[in-house]
Scaffold this motif. Structure first.
Motif, PDB file in Angstrom:
ATOM      1  N   LYS A  22       0.842  -1.205   0.000  1.00 28.86           N
ATOM      2  CA  LYS A  22       0.000   0.000   0.000  1.00 28.86           C
ATOM      3  C   LYS A  22       0.878   1.257   0.000  1.00 28.86           C
ATOM      4  CE  LYS A  22      -4.002  -1.933   2.456  1.00 28.86           C
ATOM      5  NZ  LYS A  22      -4.791  -1.890   3.724  1.00 28.86           N
ATOM      6  N   ALA A  23       1.920   1.233   0.818  1.00 26.68           N
ATOM      7  CA  ALA A  23       2.807   2.388   0.904  1.00 26.68           C
ATOM      8  C   ALA A  23       3.491   2.644  -0.439  1.00 26.68           C
ATOM      9  CB  ALA A  23       3.862   2.163   1.991  1.00 26.68           C
ATOM     10  N   ILE A  24       3.910   1.582  -1.125  1.00 34.72           N
ATOM     11  CA  ILE A  24       4.548   1.733  -2.431  1.00 34.72           C
ATOM     12  C   ILE A  24       3.559   2.290  -3.446  1.00 34.72           C
ATOM     13  CG2 ILE A  24       5.549   0.453  -4.368  1.00 34.72           C
ATOM     14  CD1 ILE A  24       6.859  -1.399  -2.328  1.00 34.72           C
ATOM     15  N   SER A  25       2.309   1.838  -3.367  1.00 38.92           N
ATOM     16  CA  SER A  25       1.277   2.337  -4.273  1.00 38.92           C
ATOM     17  C   SER A  25       1.057   3.836  -4.081  1.00 38.92           C
ATOM     18  CB  SER A  25      -0.031   1.573  -4.039  1.00 38.92           C
ATOM     19  OG  SER A  25      -1.059   2.083  -4.859  1.00 38.92           O
ATOM     20  N   PHE A  26       0.984   4.281  -2.824  1.00 42.12           N
ATOM     21  CA  PHE A  26       0.826   5.704  -2.547  1.00 42.12           C
ATOM     22  C   PHE A  26       2.046   6.491  -3.038  1.00 42.12           C
ATOM     23  CE2 PHE A  26      -2.344   4.319   0.695  1.00 42.12           C
ATOM     24  CZ  PHE A  26      -3.379   5.148   0.313  1.00 42.12           C
ATOM     25  N   PHE A  27       3.223   5.902  -2.859  1.00 41.55           N
ATOM     26  CA  PHE A  27       4.457   6.554  -3.302  1.00 41.55           C
ATOM     27  C   PHE A  27       4.456   6.754  -4.818  1.00 41.55           C
ATOM     28  CE2 PHE A  27       8.692   5.932  -5.155  1.00 41.55           C
ATOM     29  CZ  PHE A  27       9.388   6.989  -4.589  1.00 41.55           C
ATOM     30  N   ARG A  28       4.073   5.723  -5.552  1.00 39.07           N
ATOM     31  CA  ARG A  28       4.038   5.820  -7.009  1.00 39.07           C
ATOM     32  C   ARG A  28       3.054   6.897  -7.471  1.00 39.07           C
ATOM     33  NH1 ARG A  28       3.697  -0.675  -7.765  1.00 39.07           N
ATOM     34  NH2 ARG A  28       5.930  -1.134  -7.908  1.00 39.07           N
ATOM     35  N   TRP A  50       2.267   2.998   9.872  1.00 41.60           N
ATOM     36  CA  TRP A  50       2.355   3.512   8.513  1.00 41.60           C
ATOM     37  C   TRP A  50       1.691   4.868   8.388  1.00 41.60           C
ATOM     38  CZ3 TRP A  50       5.376   1.027   5.046  1.00 41.60           C
ATOM     39  CH2 TRP A  50       5.754  -0.285   5.363  1.00 41.60           C
ATOM     40  N   GLY A  51       2.321   5.745   7.613  1.00 37.79           N
ATOM     41  CA  GLY A  51       1.792   7.076   7.423  1.00 37.79           C
ATOM     42  C   GLY A  51       0.454   7.096   6.701  1.00 37.79           C
ATOM     43  N   HIS A  52       0.197   6.079   5.864  1.00 34.91           N
ATOM     44  CA  HIS A  52      -1.066   6.059   5.123  1.00 34.91           C
ATOM     45  C   HIS A  52      -2.234   5.551   5.968  1.00 34.91           C
ATOM     46  CE1 HIS A  52       0.615   1.941   4.297  1.00 34.91           C
ATOM     47  NE2 HIS A  52      -0.622   1.601   4.613  1.00 34.91           N
ATOM     48  N   ASP A  53      -1.955   5.059   7.169  1.00 27.27           N
ATOM     49  CA  ASP A  53      -3.022   4.570   8.048  1.00 27.27           C
ATOM     50  C   ASP A  53      -2.569   4.698   9.500  1.00 27.27           C
ATOM     51  OD1 ASP A  53      -5.158   3.363   9.277  1.00 27.27           O
ATOM     52  OD2 ASP A  53      -4.698   1.330   8.585  1.00 27.27           O
ATOM     53  N   LEU A  54      -2.916   5.816  10.129  1.00 21.67           N
ATOM     54  CA  LEU A  54      -2.480   6.072  11.500  1.00 21.67           C
ATOM     55  C   LEU A  54      -3.441   5.510  12.548  1.00 21.67           C
ATOM     56  CD1 LEU A  54      -1.151   9.747  11.204  1.00 21.67           C
ATOM     57  CD2 LEU A  54       0.183   7.639  11.340  1.00 21.67           C
ATOM     58  N   GLU A  61       1.957   9.515  -5.838  1.00 14.49           N
ATOM     59  CA  GLU A  61       2.436  10.849  -5.497  1.00 14.49           C
ATOM     60  C   GLU A  61       3.558  11.281  -6.421  1.00 14.49           C
ATOM     61  OE1 GLU A  61       5.016  11.824  -1.901  1.00 14.49           O
ATOM     62  OE2 GLU A  61       3.042  12.480  -1.228  1.00 14.49           O
ATOM     63  N   ARG A  62       4.479  10.360  -6.730  1.00 16.74           N
ATOM     64  CA  ARG A  62       5.620  10.709  -7.564  1.00 16.74           C
ATOM     65  C   ARG A  62       5.190  11.015  -8.999  1.00 16.74           C
ATOM     66  NH1 ARG A  62      10.811   9.867  -6.508  1.00 16.74           N
ATOM     67  NH2 ARG A  62      10.045  10.478  -4.451  1.00 16.74           N
ATOM     68  N   LEU A  63       4.236  10.242  -9.518  1.00 17.06           N
ATOM     69  CA  LEU A  63       3.779  10.466 -10.890  1.00 17.06           C
ATOM     70  C   LEU A  63       2.979  11.752 -11.010  1.00 17.06           C
ATOM     71  CD1 LEU A  63       2.756   6.833 -11.894  1.00 17.06           C
ATOM     72  CD2 LEU A  63       4.693   8.148 -12.767  1.00 17.06           C
ATOM     73  N   GLU A  64       2.364  12.169  -9.905  1.00 17.56           N
ATOM     74  CA  GLU A  64       1.579  13.409  -9.933  1.00 17.56           C
ATOM     75  C   GLU A  64       2.402  14.629  -9.540  1.00 17.56           C
ATOM     76  OE1 GLU A  64      -1.730  12.665  -7.374  1.00 17.56           O
ATOM     77  OE2 GLU A  64      -2.750  11.353  -8.820  1.00 17.56           O
ATOM     78  N   GLU A  65       3.658  14.392  -9.198  1.00 15.86           N
ATOM     79  CA  GLU A  65       4.526  15.493  -8.800  1.00 15.86           C
ATOM     80  C   GLU A  65       4.691  16.460  -9.966  1.00 15.86           C
ATOM     81  OE1 GLU A  65       8.368  15.284  -6.133  1.00 15.86           O
ATOM     82  OE2 GLU A  65       8.846  14.752  -8.187  1.00 15.86           O
ATOM     83  N   PRO A  66       4.481  17.741  -9.747  1.00 17.79           N
ATOM     84  CA  PRO A  66       4.502  18.681 -10.866  1.00 17.79           C
ATOM     85  C   PRO A  66       5.885  18.833 -11.490  1.00 17.79           C
ATOM     86  CG  PRO A  66       4.351  19.845  -8.770  1.00 17.79           C
ATOM     87  CD  PRO A  66       4.167  18.388  -8.470  1.00 17.79           C
ATOM     88  N   LEU A  67       5.913  18.732 -12.818  1.00 19.67           N
ATOM     89  CA  LEU A  67       7.146  18.934 -13.566  1.00 19.67           C
ATOM     90  C   LEU A  67       7.630  20.377 -13.422  1.00 19.67           C
ATOM     91  CD1 LEU A  67       9.233  17.938 -15.665  1.00 19.67           C
ATOM     92  CD2 LEU A  67       7.582  18.532 -17.457  1.00 19.67           C
ATOM     93  N   GLU A  68       6.671  21.272 -13.104  1.00 23.24           N
ATOM     94  CA  GLU A  68       7.024  22.691 -12.990  1.00 23.24           C
ATOM     95  C   GLU A  68       8.093  22.941 -11.920  1.00 23.24           C
ATOM     96  OE1 GLU A  68       3.998  21.541 -13.325  1.00 23.24           O
ATOM     97  OE2 GLU A  68       3.562  22.330 -15.321  1.00 23.24           O
TER      98      GLU A  68
END
Length: 308
Positions: A18-24, A292-296, A26-33
């Motif tokens: 789950k953590a890897i899925s959230f990481f992917r 885990w940060g995705h589920d506290l 977030e990284r793919l949506e990270e702004p190129l700007e």
């Protein structure tokens, strides 16, 4: 007293994925700007640096101006292959400080700083210096682009790490406050009596012998009076996870348990990002409680369970 949760291999694997899925995501949506803005900024710095030093041919005579300008100094450090950090540059050049006033008073330090970087100059980017000639327009343009890309990449990565950790600490802090746990001033905690009271926590503080320098991102006193140092760890690669989890948080956990006693402290890590299963198992086996940060919710459930 209630024992902290001990996760099975299957539970760790499920949360890890789950953590890897959230990481992917977030990284793919990270702004190129972010990268492009940093690139444009550093392209200007590198061009200014080359103009100031006349394409590095007058680096010695312009060294003080370069070293006392933060933007030019950063470009200067990135002449090296690989780039040199400010701390490493000071050590390698035996320069006590990079402070502007001190460099003006110590021309020998300035000279050593320049000589140090010249020894590790990137001979591919700055081939004209090695060959003792003027650069072609193409060479100069390529050097500017390559240097700006290196600087922009470093800046984005640094921002990503600091932002991710800050966000995670903010989420954990808010979760504690939502449970009615009070935040108090940070402090050194050489022994249990100086820790926050039950139902209180403090931000980054040294826990244990001050000389050892073992800081926890958050130090919490559970309602049953045990100490709970919490480390917020964000990893962007499997290799990085070993450093942050196993070589840092787990090492601290073992030391804190030895210093304060196994029944008096609950060393904890809240994880976000990419981790290998065997590293998670190793950290848990060494006495580190994992959330885990995705589920506290498991964290807040455990905290609530320690109330009388």
């Amino acid at each position: 007293m209630i024992d902290p949760p001990l996760w099975s291999k299957e539970q760790l694997e499920a949360d890890r994925m789950k953590a890897i899925s959230f990481f992917r995501k977030e990284r793919l949506e990270e702004p190129l700007e972010d990268y492009l803005e940093a690139f444009d900024l550093y392209q200007g710095y590198v061009e200014e640096f080359l103009e100031t030093t006349v394409d590095l041919t007058q680096l010695d005579s312009q060294a003080l101006e370069v070293l006392t300008d933060p933007n030019l100094l950063e470009a200067f450090r990135y002449l090296a292959a690989p780039p040199i950090s400010s701390d490493d540059l000071q050590v390698l050049a035996e320069a006590p400080t990079l402070a502007k006033g001190q460099l003006r008073k110590n021309p020998e330090d300035v000279k050593r700083l320049v000589e140090t970087v010249r020894l590790v100059l990137d001979r591919r980017r700055f081939a004209w210096i090695v060959e003792n000639r003027e650069p072609t327009e193409a060479e100069r343009g390529a050097a500017v682009m390559a240097s700006a890309a290196l600087l922009a990449r470093s800046r984005v990565q640094t921002k990503r790490r600091s932002t991710g950790k800050a966000q995670q600490e903010a989420l954990v802090t808010q979760a504690l406050k939502n449970l009615g746990i009070e935040e108090v001033a940070a402090r050194q905690i050489p022994n249990v009596t100086l820790a926050p009271a039950a139902g209180q926590f403090c931000a980054e503080s040294t826990l244990g012998e001050p000389k050892a320098g073992r800081k926890a991102d958050i130090v919490l006193r559970l309602w049953d009076h045990r100490l709970m140092p919490i480390e917020c760890k964000v990893s962007n690669s499997y290799l990085n996870s070993v450093k942050r989890l196993n070589n840092d948080a787990a090492v601290k956990a073992r030391a804190w348990r030895e210093d304060f006693g196994r029944r008096q402290v609950v060393p904890t890590a809240v994880l976000t990002g990419v981790y290998k299963l065997h590293n998670l198992i190793d950290a848990q086996d060494r006495g580190l409680t994992l959330f885990w940060g995705h589920d506290l919710k498991p964290l807040t459930d455990f905290l609530t369970s320690t109330k009388p």
